[in-house]
Scaffold this motif. Structure first.
Motif, PDB file in Angstrom:
ATOM      1  N   ALA A   1       0.834  -1.204   0.000  1.00  0.00           N
ATOM      2  CA  ALA A   1       0.000   0.000   0.000  1.00  0.00           C
ATOM      3  C   ALA A   1       0.863   1.246   0.000  1.00  0.00           C
ATOM      4  N   ALA A   2       1.957   1.187   0.749  1.00  0.00           N
ATOM      5  CA  ALA A   2       2.796   2.385   0.873  1.00  0.00           C
ATOM      6  C   ALA A   2       3.932   2.353  -0.123  1.00  0.00           C
ATOM      7  N   LEU A   3       3.758   1.631  -1.216  1.00  0.00           N
ATOM      8  CA  LEU A   3       4.826   1.469  -2.207  1.00  0.00           C
ATOM      9  C   LEU A   3       5.334   2.825  -2.688  1.00  0.00           C
ATOM     10  N   GLY A   4       6.615   3.031  -2.475  1.00  0.00           N
ATOM     11  CA  GLY A   4       7.244   4.238  -3.007  1.00  0.00           C
ATOM     12  C   GLY A   4       6.762   5.534  -2.391  1.00  0.00           C
ATOM     13  N   THR A   5       6.246   5.487  -1.152  1.00  0.00           N
ATOM     14  CA  THR A   5       5.832   6.738  -0.523  1.00  0.00           C
ATOM     15  C   THR A   5       6.972   7.406   0.213  1.00  0.00           C
TER      16      THR A   5
END
Lengths: 498, 999
Positions: free
Chosen positions: B484-488
């Motif tokens: 969900a937090a990919l690349g945040t």
């Protein structure tokens, strides 16, 4: 599955054996058709080579040129040209102009080799060059040298215009015959510039075969006009490509031998000539071997060695080497008189062989050999006796010659002018020195080199390494059998112990 | 008299006076080509002459020396003297000598300009000479109008100034800029210089009156500059209507190929922007203020009171536009559109799966069937298979449950609004059924639904992860959170994952390691790298280390040479797990660049490392490295595919799968074919999967092998003696080749040609299925819908048609597999019907081979069909369901006019083949309605129908979501009915199960 790359090839240029055009006269229609078939097959091979970028196939075609050459006649050529040059009438006519009208009026040439759509597309440059080359060969064979020059000019234009690696091998042949046709019309010096520029291009494009052929053509060109100095400089400044074909190597070594011999470097010359003999095809190219052998014999004599008798006994060489045999005998015996006779008798032939100047230099060797044999047989001998033996005018002359021979290291002896004789020294046992070791080393090195070269010349058929491996089908079958066997065994076990 | 020796001329060189020397030199210059062997003996004298300062013709001497050295093959010396010859060396000459020396000079100059840092005084002189020389070359280039060559050369030699002049002087700025951008992104693998050029490109774009905003924006993305993108978007949407539409288009493109971090920054930038109230509608200003926008903007516009009425209106309008842009950037629009597209067009063949299910006895095959179902139904929301086979599903145990529940996430991918309730409806309610694995699967599924789009779910996942009481749930939580937090680059998520990692639990740690990498994707955060590598070195758990290996690689994604320090420390590490990490890092840092240096290292490891896993990873890496150059990949991998080592063979197969994904290259398939018969089970597995990746969405026309492979998969699955490991591969392949209801493709590149980070992550994680089956589901991230969707300014779908200049039958879905008949039935059928192949059909097949032949078709038809009305009728039939008759009529007339014209040209040539005209005509082109499936291979035939009311803002052939502008004259907007079930399905789907849960 190792196949040695075949090396039988090609007439060497010196073997201007009588061309087989006599047969052409009575060639029948069937034979013509067969030759056309052959050439079509060649063209197919060339196309295959171009498609697969595999020069082997072209090489195969070019190897069979001597055979093809024998079969060429106007009928065949007309058939091929009109069969293949369907795309452009201009090209066709240009080539047909070089082919004389066939003697039989019934035309056999009009069958189409290329059909349908492909007849519109232009020929591959490789095929074009090959057919053109065949026409040129025919012209050379039928002694129409002026036309051959024109034809080869056209051919060279075609070849130079392309920059294709697949064309290199055919182009190399074209260079050779271009040079040859100019040689036959005796205007070799005109093409030196072209050869130089092509050599540069070939070097830049890593076209090894072309490079080799062109260097050889240039050397031949220089030697033709006895420009030994130029030739020597060219050799020392350029690198002969390692991967050139054996025939080119043989030629190169021969020229090298000639240059070195002219420049008094006899041992180097001898080495090169022997290599040339080795590289030359063993069953064909008799003329080349004769020429090289003549020069080799001369150089060997100049070195102070006596060639083995066997050389002169070989069937293909016996006749042509006969004068040299006599020469050798003269030198071996140190018989100046006989030497003079040989020179007188065979002078013109030696001149034709380009060995005359070298043979003139042999005179000293004759004397030296004589002195050496004298030194071996007498421990003490007076100059007057020597003069008598050698047929010299005065004892003083003999004394001077002996003095020179001693200084040159031909004989191990001392002159005693007061008592008036020459005393020979005891010969030493050569097996105490390093000489045998060196000789052995030389032979071993030669053998190893030969071995390495033959390994390099081997070729492995592509993708055959997987053949012995089990295929998927076999594996499945085997696994299935294993499983069934296991099941059976399990059942057996059950049966055994109810 | 012909000259036979140059010695006479050479001897003149030793004359005491200058005159004969000059004469000799001139002579030598003319004959050097032929007498170079001789002249080379005298090269010393010529060199002395050149160095003699009192000698007048120094340069001539240099030229002769240069030529002699050239003939001697000593190009370095030749080059040196050619440079000294100055103007005597005629650059424009076309001799071989000049050409050779010029190439050498350019090579040297390129080499020199790459090592600019340390210059000794000696090389400086040469450098100056070189520069002068190359400048001359550039001048000639410009004079002859070879601007593209100059541009390429300038890039190669890192001459930014020339790069600029080449573009400016060419006179066609836009095309040259696009060309320059293409060059830089494809061939420049040096970060700093690339960024310099990109900055330059941006600067030049700003100077152009009407720049290509899409390309300009690509530059910003490559520069990783969200602020600039935000600025561009803001300026555009404050400008004219068309510019506003353009800004939407850009926003869609940006969403497609950037990370969440990047998007979030843009959105922040846009929503914070202070100038919503004060702006100037004078469009020239926004162009000028680009360099320093935020300072300029507020100060410019004094709003006159008389305008206040209109400004408030404008203001409203712009607020709405901003809202639109933000909603696009946040991805809501895209996700919704794709979800609709996939669920409406779902065309999966359930029979394949049920067939497979029959044969799947081993537990891993069971597992694979579940995964294959997830692939097939990715994003389609169809849980039919799972609902039908509940009993069969109940057989799964332990981690199989995670996979099963996770697969629901993939199936419902994009249904973000109701994700939590939706998933919980599937979970068993009874307490005793609940297990830790179910929790893990639930969290993982949530992550998959929200992958790369997790703004809303992250807090929930964080909460769940905090509360998780056991390692399984934490495992699922970590993975879900990471997805969900990919690349945040979100710090608190990272910290939470890190604390999970430090629990030193193998299961949790593995997931945490991967998730940390996902969160920090491409950030190059040195702190994270240090944390992870030290922990990987310390830990005793192999699982954790292998998770961290993937994580580290993800952090270095796309960082090119900036990753070198990490790679250097890991490349020779004694621990094979960390060497594997080095391989992954190399692959991802240089992903898609084909960098030679990286490739060399990967190849070396692939054949030299002692550890099989490392070697496999290295070969896999080649696939990533060359994913933009499939042909090159095939050439590189061809030999590895015949390695004696099965791991290398497996890797080679996968590398092909990655690099040639969805391209359907014959050569690649030919390499894979022998591997499908490999004696080693897992190599066959790899070959199956790779072939499916390559052949996804291919029809028999685009790749004839496809049918063989489909039947091969089925055959392998049904084979009793086949090893389950190979079967596993075959089952997954069935899922992949029919993925997403046959409406998605697999590609590491986005439509604009950028690497798509989501896909790269998806594929890399999928490759980890080797160690951990649940990760196989991650391939779902790499699927992109193949559709073309046109949107208008209100982000609604207008009714509009595309014309595809190729027969539809080339690209349709494969026909569903028929149930096997019993022997008798089959016999009967054979007796009744002869082979059901139409003669016309076979003819068609042969004709369709190439486009050229298809054109011939055109002429044939025209000849037979003088009567236009006939044709018209057929067309009407063809499009009877479409409403827009007027368009088609006009068009038909037009095409017929064309046909007749062509016919005249070809009348003489072809006289036969006049039958079955109507049959053929149907296949010539087809009309696609607005939201439509459109394969990658089909896109190049696509165009807007001729008299359409709408104009697309970028080439339709790019595909994806395209904003269209309405023509000035047109009024009506007919909106496609967006929602609702697909009309052609036999029965509408029941509404999703829904349960109200009271908290």
């Amino acid at each position: 599955m190792v196949v040695l790359a075949e090396q039988t090839d090609v007439e060497m240029k010196n073997a201007d054996s009588p061309a087989a055009e006599g047969e052409a006269g009575d060639s029948k229609k069937d034979a013509d058709l067969l030759s056309i078939q052959d050439i079509r097959e060649h063209v197919r091979q060339i196309e295959k080579a171009v498609q697969n970028k595999e020069p082997r196939f072209i090489l195969r075609v070019l190897r069979s040129i001597p055979n093809t050459r024998r079969k060429l006649n106007p009928n065949v050529l007309r058939g091929i040209i009109s069969g293949f040059y369907t795309h452009s009438a201009a090209d066709k006519d240009a080539l047909l102009a070089f082919v004389e009208e066939p003697m039989e009026t019934e035309s056999s040439g009009s069958h189409r080799v290329r059909s349908g759509r492909s007849s519109v597309t232009p020929l591959l440059p490789e095929v074009d060059a090959y057919i053109h080359l065949l026409v040129l060969l025919k012209l050379i064979d039928s002694h129409k040298y002026e036309e051959a020059v024109q034809c080869s000019n056209l051919l060279l234009q075609k070849v130079t215009a392309q920059n294709r690696r697949t064309l290199d091998l055919v182009a190399a042949k074209c260079y050779f015959y271009h040079s040859r046709s100019y040689e036959l019309t005796n205007q070799l010096e005109n093409i030196r510039g072209i050869l130089h520029s092509r050599l540069r291009t070939a070097t830049l494009r890593n076209d090894f075969e072309g490079q080799a052929v062109l260097i050889n053509c240039l050397l031949r060109n220089y030697l033709h006009y006895s420009l030994y100095d130029q030739a020597d400089k060219l050799v020392s400044k350029s690198v002969f490509p390692e991967s050139a074909s054996n025939n080119e190597w043989a030629r190169f070594f021969y020229y090298l031998g000639r240059i070195k011999a002219a420049r008094l470097e006899y041992s180097a010359a001898h080495k090169h000539l022997v290599q040339a003999l080795r590289k030359a095809p063993q069953n064909a190219a008799v003329g080349f071997r004769q020429t090289v052998q003549k020069l080799a014999v001369t150089v060997e004599l100049l070195l102070g060695d006596i060639p083995e008798r066997q050389i002169f006994r070989q069937a293909p060489l016996r006749r042509s080497l006969a004068p040299y045999f006599q020469l050798t005998q003269a030198v071996r015996m140190g018989n100046l008189q006989r030497f003079g006779e040989v020179l007188e008798n065979f002078g013109p032939q030696f001149r034709a062989d380009h060995t005359f100047t070298l043979i003139l230099r042999l005179r000293h060797n004759v004397i030296k050999t004589a002195i050496r044999s004298v030194g071996l047989s007498y421990s003490r001998i007076s100059p007057a006796d020597i003069a008598k033996k050698l047929g010299l005018d005065s004892p003083e002359d003999a004394e001077f010659i002996v003095a020179k021979a001693i200084r040159d290291g031909v004989i191990e002896a001392t002159l005693d002018p007061e008592r008036g004789y020459m005393r020979s020294k005891e010969t030493t046992d050569i097996y105490c020195t390093r000489e045998p070791q060196l000789a052995f080393h030389q032979r071993i090195a030669f053998c190893l080199d030969l071995h390495n070269q033959s390994v390099k010349a081997m070729r492995y058929p592509p993708k055959s390494y997987g053949k012995d491996l089990e295929s998927a089908e076999e594996r499945r079958e085997r696994e299935q059998q294993d499983m069934e066997l296991a099941k059976e065994m399990a059942e057996d076990d059950d049966d055994g112990f109810p | 008299m012909y000259l036979t020796s140059a010695s006479g001329i050479i001897s003149l060189l030793e004359e005491p006076t200058a005159e004969p020397k000059i004469f000799a030199l001139k002579k030598l210059n003319a004959i050097v080509d032929e007498f170079w062997p001789e002249i080379s003996e005298a090269i010393k004298e010529i060199e002395i002459l050149h160095e003699d300062k009192t000698f007048k013709e120094q340069k001539l001497a240099a030229l002769v020396a240069s030529k002699v050295y050239y003939h001697l093959g000593s190009f370095d010396d030749s080059l040196k003297y050619a440079l000294r010859a100055g103007n005597l060396f005629d650059v424009s000459d076309s001799t071989e000598y000049v050409e050779t020396i010029i190439t050498k000079i350019i090579d040297l100059y390129t080499k020199v300009s790459h090592t600019t840092i340390k210059l000794e005084s000696k090389t400086k002189g040469i450098r100056r000479q070189l520069t002068g020389f190359v400048n001359r070359m550039f001048k000639i280039c410009f004079a002859n109008g070879h601007y593209r060559q100059a541009l390429g050369l300038a890039m190669e030699t890192q001459r930014i100034d020339i790069f600029e002049t080449a573009i400016v002087e060419s006179g066609e700025m836009n095309t040259m800029l696009a060309y320059g951008y293409q060059l830089v992104t494809h061939f420049m693998h040096n970060c700093t210089f690339r960024n310099n050029i990109l900055h330059l490109l941006v600067r030049l774009y700003e100077k152009v009156a009407e720049p290509n905003y899409i390309n300009m924006c690509q530059c910003f993305i490559s520069l990783n500059d969200p602020c600039a993108v935000a600025q561009l978007l803001r300026n555009l949407q404050q400008s004219t209507e068309e510019h506003a539409l353009m800004s939407y288009q850009i926003a869609f493109d940006v969403y497609e190929c950037t990370t969440q971090y990047f998007l979030r920054r843009i959105i922040q930038e846009l929503s914070v922007s202070p100038d919503m109230s004060v702006f100037d509608k004078n469009s020239t200003i926004f162009r000028n203020d680009l360099p320093a926008p935020s300072t300029l903007m507020p100060s410019v516009s004094p709003i006159s009171t008389s305008n206040s009425q209109s400004t408030t209106e404008e203001k409203k309008k712009h607020e709405e536009r901003t809202k639109n842009i933000i909603s696009i950037l946040s991805g809501e629009v895209t996700v919704q559109l794709y979800l609709q597209f996939l669920s409406r067009n779902n065309n999966s063949d359930m029979f394949i799966l049920s067939q497979t299910k029959e044969h799947a006895r081993a537990s891993i095959c069971h597992n694979a069937t579940v995964i294959a179902n997830a692939f097939m139904q990715t994003g389609t929301t169809s849980d039919e298979f799972l609902c039908d086979n509940l009993k069969w599903l109940a057989q799964v145990a332990n981690w199989g449950k995670v996979t099963t529940i996770g697969s629901l996430g993939l199936i419902h991918r994009g249904r973000e609004e109701e994700s939590v309730t939706l998933l919980q409806s599937y979970l068993p309610e009874e307490e005793h059924f609940k297990s830790d694995f179910v929790d893990a699967g639930y969290l993982y599924a949530l992550g998959l639904i929200h992958a790369n789009h997790g703004e809303k779910i992250i807090p929930y996942l964080q909460q769940q992860l905090k509360e998780a009481s056991n390692s399984m749930a934490r495992h699922g939580g970590c993975l879900g959170l990471g997805l969900a937090a990919l690349g945040t680059h979100c710090q608190d998520v990272y910290q939470q994952l890190k604390s999970n990692l430090h629990q030193d639990d193998a299961i949790t740690g593995q997931a945490a390691g991967i998730a940390m990498g996902m969160v920090m994707l491409g950030s190059k955060s040195s702190e994270a790298i240090e944390d992870m590598i030290t922990y990987a070195e310390e830990t005793d758990h192999e699982k954790i280390a292998s998770g961290l290996a993937v994580g580290v690689a993800l952090i270095m994604y796309g960082r090119l040479e900036e990753a070198e320090s990490v790679i250097a420390t890991l490349y020779h590490h004694s621990d094979p797990l960390l060497r594997r990490c080095a391989m992954y890092t190399l692959a991802l840092a240089y992903c898609g660049t084909g960098d030679n240096n990286a490739l060399r290292r990967l190849l070396h490891t692939a054949v030299a490392d002692a550890d099989d896993d490392v070697r496999r990873a290295a070969v896999l890496g080649i696939g990533f490295l060359l994913c933009t150059a499939p042909h090159q990949c095939i050439a590189v991998v061809a030999l590895l595919a015949e390695s004696y080592n099965p791991h290398v063979r497996y890797g080679a197969a996968m590398a092909l799968g990655i690099a040639c994904a969805a391209i359907g290259l014959q050569e690649a398939v030919a390499l894979l074919e022998p591997l499908t018969d490999d004696p080693v089970n897992f190599v066959r597995q790899g070959a199956f999967i790779a072939s499916a990746m390559i052949l996804i969405q291919h029809t028999e026309y685009t790749c004839p092998k496809v049918k063989d492979f489909r039947s091969l998969y089925a055959g392998v699955i049904a084979d009793k003696y086949e090893d389950p490991i190979a079967k596993f591969g075959a089952i997954l392949s069935q899922g992949i080749i029919d993925a997403g209801g046959r409406n998605v493709t697999l590609s590491l590149q986005s439509r604009a040609g950028h690497l798509n980070p989501l896909s790269v992550v998806g594929v890399l994680l999928f490759m980890q299925y080797w160690y951990w089956f649940p990760l196989a589901l991650c391939l779902g991230l790499a699927f992109t819908p193949t559709c073309i969707i046109a949107l208008n300014g209100q982000l609604k779908m207008p009714q509009l048609q595309f014309r595809c200049n190729a027969p539809l039958s080339l690209f349709t879905y494969p026909s569903p597999i028929k149930k096997k008949k019993t022997e008798e039935e089959a016999e009967e059928e054979r007796n009744v019907f002869p082979a059901p192949v139409l003669s016309s059909a076979s003819k068609l097949c042969t004709r369709r081979r190439s486009w050229k032949e298809r054109k011939q078709c055109f002429t044939d038809i025209a000849k037979a069909n003088e009567n236009i009305n006939d044709v018209k009728e057929i067309h009407h039939q063809n499009e009877s369901e479409k409403s827009n008759k007027i368009t088609s009529k006009n068009e038909i007339e037009e095409t017929n006019a064309k046909l007749v014209e062509k016919q005249r040209l070809h009348r003489n040539k072809y006289d036969t083949k006049t039958e079955n005209v109507s049959e053929i005509l149907k296949h010539i082109f087809c009309i696609l309605n607005n939201p439509s499936r459109c394969l990658k291979q089909q896109l190049k035939f696509l165009q807007v129908v001729d008299d359409s009311k709408y104009v697309p803002l970028k080439e339709v052939s790019r595909g994806g979501i395209i904003i269209v502008r309405m023509n000035a004259g047109a009024k009506e907007i007919e909106l496609e009915s967006c929602f609702g079930p697909h009309l052609e399905e036999e029965e509408p789907q029941p509404p999703e199960p829904f349960e109200y849960i009271e908290d």
